[in-house]
Write a protein that holds these residues in place. Structure first.
Motif: not given
Length: 269
Positions: A105, A107, A113-114, A150-154, A156, A158, A171
């Motif tokens: 991917t 990424t 963040k995660h 969620t795996g997004n860069q910001q 987020g 679940k 968030y």
């Protein structure tokens, strides 16, 4: 396959169960040759990876205070395990520093963040009110369980709503100790859905899968990275098992994945 191709990979062959013979035409249009297994034949690479995912799911469940899990939590627990398995380089992979997720991917996951909290943690998330109200009696937060990033860069996340039983994305939240009434509530939700205390992998006929242990020296259990040992580097250009395929194809507790993901064991190699 479009994801692979968009990142510079040339997918030539897909190794699948014979049940997927029906999609041969669609794969041909994508320029991918289907190589189905024979009856009662196993693909060691796929079976070994599925075995590791099951082990990780069992380990994750053992850390939770619940006796049984609702369907939605079980599904997202599999997503959670596969995402983190793909976040680290595996033994025998084509790179010793890049994870399968990064290779496919492009990424990466960020610890700050995660990695906020363990799977299944109890939180109060901030609920938006529309229209906005100044009523002091209205609740501003709602209880939920953490289902992973969620795996997004910001960054987020679940959550599993303890009110609706559905997945939601938020968030802003505050982690709190797990209340005893929440544990009982989750157990009751799982009981209403007729879930078992243990995780059981079932086929489309709701029959338990026989445990398959590859008799192959290439698949040892002494693997320090993600539990998967793949000693070949796929020089033929065949697709390896990754987050995109494995996440949607694990059937747990006799329940398929989210809408549209009704296949069990659809993995490409």
């Amino acid at each position: 396959f479009k994801l692979y191709n968009s990142n510079g990979f040339c997918t030539t062959t897909a190794l699948m169960d014979v049940e997927f013979e029906c999609i041969r035409t669609e794969l041909t249009h994508l320029g991918v040759a289907l190589n189905p297994t024979s009856a009662k034949e196993h693909a060691p690479e796929i079976e070994r990876t599925v075995r590791v995912i099951k082990e990780q799911a069992q380990a994750t469940k053992s850390t939770l205070p619940f006796k049984k899990l609702p369907i939605r939590i079980t599904i997202d627990m599999i997503y959670f395990c596969v995402m983190w398995l793909n976040a680290f380089p595996t033994k025998g992979c084509i790179s010793k520093t890049l994870s399968p997720r990064t290779i496919v991917t492009g990424t990466q996951l960020d610890y700050n963040k995660h990695c906020k909290m363990p799977f299944g943690s109890y939180v109060q998330y901030f609920e938006d009110h529309h229209p906005i109200t100044n009523n002091v009696n209205d609740e501003r937060t709602t209880g939920a369980l953490f289902l992973g990033p969620t795996g997004n860069q910001q960054g987020g996340y679940k959550f599993f709503s303890l009110t609706t039983g559905r997945q939601l994305l938020q968030y802003q939240f505050t982690r709190l100790p797990m209340p005893a009434d929440v544990i009982q509530h989750v157990n009751n939700m799982a009981t209403k859905q007729k879930q078992l205390n243990e995780l059981t992998s079932l086929d489309r006929n709701h029959q338990p899968f026989p445990e398959y242990v590859p008799n192959n020296d290439n698949f040892d259990d002494d693997d320090g990275n993600a539990g998967v040992d793949n000693n070949n580097n796929n020089p033929t250009g065949n697709v390896g098992v990754d987050e995109v395929n494995a996440e949607v194809d694990i059937v747990n507790a006799g329940v398929d994945g989210p809408a549209g993901d009704n296949n069990s064991n659809r993995n490409a190699t």
